[in-house]
Design an enzyme around this catalytic site. Sequence first.
Site, PDB file in Angstrom:
ATOM      1  N   HIS A 163     -15.227  12.283 -43.887  1.00 19.07           N
ATOM      2  CA  HIS A 163     -15.624  13.070 -45.013  1.00 19.07           C
ATOM      3  C   HIS A 163     -14.319  12.776 -46.162  1.00 19.07           C
ATOM      4  O   HIS A 163     -13.412  12.665 -45.869  1.00 19.07           O
ATOM      5  CB  HIS A 163     -15.917  14.560 -44.784  1.00 19.07           C
ATOM      6  CG  HIS A 163     -17.094  14.838 -44.106  1.00 19.07           C
ATOM      7  ND1 HIS A 163     -17.423  14.407 -42.875  1.00 19.07           N
ATOM      8  CD2 HIS A 163     -18.252  15.505 -44.657  1.00 19.07           C
ATOM      9  CE1 HIS A 163     -18.703  15.029 -42.674  1.00 19.07           C
ATOM     10  NE2 HIS A 163     -19.327  15.668 -43.515  1.00 19.07           N
ATOM     11  N   SER A 185     -22.784  12.425 -51.647  1.00 17.38           N
ATOM     12  CA  SER A 185     -21.626  13.174 -51.895  1.00 17.38           C
ATOM     13  C   SER A 185     -21.329  13.206 -53.537  1.00 17.38           C
ATOM     14  O   SER A 185     -20.693  14.355 -53.991  1.00 17.38           O
ATOM     15  CB  SER A 185     -20.204  12.339 -51.362  1.00 17.38           C
ATOM     16  OG  SER A 185     -20.072  12.884 -49.994  1.00 17.38           O
ATOM     17  N   GLN A 186     -21.515  12.047 -54.181  1.00 20.58           N
ATOM     18  CA  GLN A 186     -21.223  11.791 -55.592  1.00 20.58           C
ATOM     19  C   GLN A 186     -22.204  12.885 -56.138  1.00 20.58           C
ATOM     20  O   GLN A 186     -21.808  13.684 -56.938  1.00 20.58           O
ATOM     21  CB  GLN A 186     -21.577  10.495 -56.223  1.00 20.58           C
ATOM     22  CG  GLN A 186     -21.024  10.199 -57.429  1.00 20.58           C
ATOM     23  CD  GLN A 186     -19.604  10.020 -57.729  1.00 20.58           C
ATOM     24  OE1 GLN A 186     -18.897   9.635 -56.729  1.00 20.58           O
ATOM     25  NE2 GLN A 186     -19.238  10.361 -58.895  1.00 20.58           N
ATOM     26  N   ARG A 187     -23.504  13.024 -55.887  1.00 18.02           N
ATOM     27  CA  ARG A 187     -24.327  14.041 -56.429  1.00 18.02           C
ATOM     28  C   ARG A 187     -24.145  15.302 -56.131  1.00 18.02           C
ATOM     29  O   ARG A 187     -23.871  16.317 -57.051  1.00 18.02           O
ATOM     30  CB  ARG A 187     -25.731  13.825 -55.791  1.00 18.02           C
ATOM     31  CG  ARG A 187     -26.645  12.594 -56.606  1.00 18.02           C
ATOM     32  CD  ARG A 187     -28.156  12.860 -56.191  1.00 18.02           C
ATOM     33  NE  ARG A 187     -28.534  12.738 -54.669  1.00 18.02           N
ATOM     34  CZ  ARG A 187     -28.546  11.728 -54.138  1.00 18.02           C
ATOM     35  NH1 ARG A 187     -28.634  10.413 -54.931  1.00 18.02           N
ATOM     36  NH2 ARG A 187     -28.744  11.437 -52.898  1.00 18.02           N
ATOM     37  N   GLN A 202     -20.995  16.833 -55.089  1.00 19.39           N
ATOM     38  CA  GLN A 202     -19.506  17.143 -55.695  1.00 19.39           C
ATOM     39  C   GLN A 202     -19.962  17.265 -57.231  1.00 19.39           C
ATOM     40  O   GLN A 202     -19.616  18.339 -57.603  1.00 19.39           O
ATOM     41  CB  GLN A 202     -18.577  16.263 -55.525  1.00 19.39           C
ATOM     42  CG  GLN A 202     -18.114  16.255 -53.770  1.00 19.39           C
ATOM     43  CD  GLN A 202     -16.837  15.776 -53.563  1.00 19.39           C
ATOM     44  OE1 GLN A 202     -15.925  15.856 -54.530  1.00 19.39           O
ATOM     45  NE2 GLN A 202     -16.641  15.211 -52.586  1.00 19.39           N
ATOM     46  N   PHE A 248     -10.865  19.264 -45.689  1.00 19.03           N
ATOM     47  CA  PHE A 248     -11.625  20.401 -45.898  1.00 19.03           C
ATOM     48  C   PHE A 248     -13.142  20.026 -46.182  1.00 19.03           C
ATOM     49  O   PHE A 248     -13.106  19.323 -47.178  1.00 19.03           O
ATOM     50  CB  PHE A 248     -11.148  21.274 -47.164  1.00 19.03           C
ATOM     51  CG  PHE A 248     -11.804  22.357 -47.646  1.00 19.03           C
ATOM     52  CD1 PHE A 248     -12.339  23.335 -46.748  1.00 19.03           C
ATOM     53  CD2 PHE A 248     -12.307  22.343 -48.822  1.00 19.03           C
ATOM     54  CE1 PHE A 248     -13.123  24.550 -47.172  1.00 19.03           C
ATOM     55  CE2 PHE A 248     -13.215  23.441 -49.399  1.00 19.03           C
ATOM     56  CZ  PHE A 248     -13.471  24.483 -48.502  1.00 19.03           C
ATOM     57  N   ALA A 291     -21.093  21.422 -50.668  1.00 19.75           N
ATOM     58  CA  ALA A 291     -20.893  21.732 -52.113  1.00 19.75           C
ATOM     59  C   ALA A 291     -22.181  22.558 -53.025  1.00 19.75           C
ATOM     60  O   ALA A 291     -22.065  23.168 -53.810  1.00 19.75           O
ATOM     61  CB  ALA A 291     -20.210  20.294 -52.774  1.00 19.75           C
TER      62      ALA A 291
END
Lengths: 173, 173
Positions: A67, A84-86, A88, A119, A123
């Site tokens: 991750h 992940s882009q979306r 975060q 961590f 999100a």
Amino acid sequence: MDTEKVNSMDFGEFVDVFGNVTERCPLIAAAVWSQRPFSDLEDLEKHFFAFIDALPQSGQEGILRCHPDLAGSELQRGTLTAESQREQSGAGLRSLGADGRLRLAELNAQYRARFGFPFVLAARFSDRTAVPRELARLLLCPSAQELRTALGEVKKIGSLRLADLLRADPAKL
Amino acid sequence: MDTEKVNSMDFGEFVDVFGNVTERCPLIAAAVWSQRPFSDLEDLEKHFFAFIDALPQSGQEGILRCHPDLAGSELQRGTLTAESQREQSGAGLRSLGADGRLRLAELNAQYRARFGFPFVLAARFSDRTAVPRELARLLLCPSAQELRTALGEVKKIGSLRLADLLRADPAKL
């Protein structure tokens, strides 16, 4: 996408579609294909989670290490996976100021040094003020439960991603 | 690269360097990091292989499903990982004629349909005439041993990739 469609996929198609349900671990989707046919979304999800739970501790730590950091350099550079882009960006982490980014970078580094993995947080259930607060809180907690806590976040992320993929017609799966 | 250097890597660096020792399965390198320090190359390799051997059968099949076809469309398009591109090109698979590519595509499809994972072979120990011969031979063999045979190829590929990564000064690792 209905169950019949999912069950009819060859492994190449299945890994293309579900390969990032667990971030950057297409191996897991590729393994879950062995368990088809799936009776419904819940059954499909159950096999993802069962595979994660059955891994040795090093493998579970390995999942976490695949991750990216929250609000890390990959978010700024735009090199995260699309999911992940979306996630975060949706939590407002792209619009953190320089001070906020620096504070998070420091907390992320402390967390990595303490636990040996980054961590990880779903999100979409959080936001840019809650993320540093949660990180600071975990850094003060006993470490024994942290692997289990972190894998719980991996599963929340996986659940949401699976639901997204099947959203076109979720009632059918 | 000497042992000290490998043992000093944080997990991000380790996964960047060793993440494709097992094709498209960075999870495995990320898990192996838990086992540091490593005493030498043999010890490092041992932990990669032990992780693979300890996976449930679905996970071992999953590893194979993360591998590309030999002489498949990805080789032509140049979208393979750098390692696979070099290995398949080195075996002469890029210079197969249209008939040879078609023949291999048919054999690969038969193999996938029979075993549920793609045909995997350490291409550096083979060449473009041996690949279709080996594929045709395996399609006539009893299937019970094929998973083990295929994982043996995954390990040969991993051994060669590890040796390459450490070649700068292999005597020291």
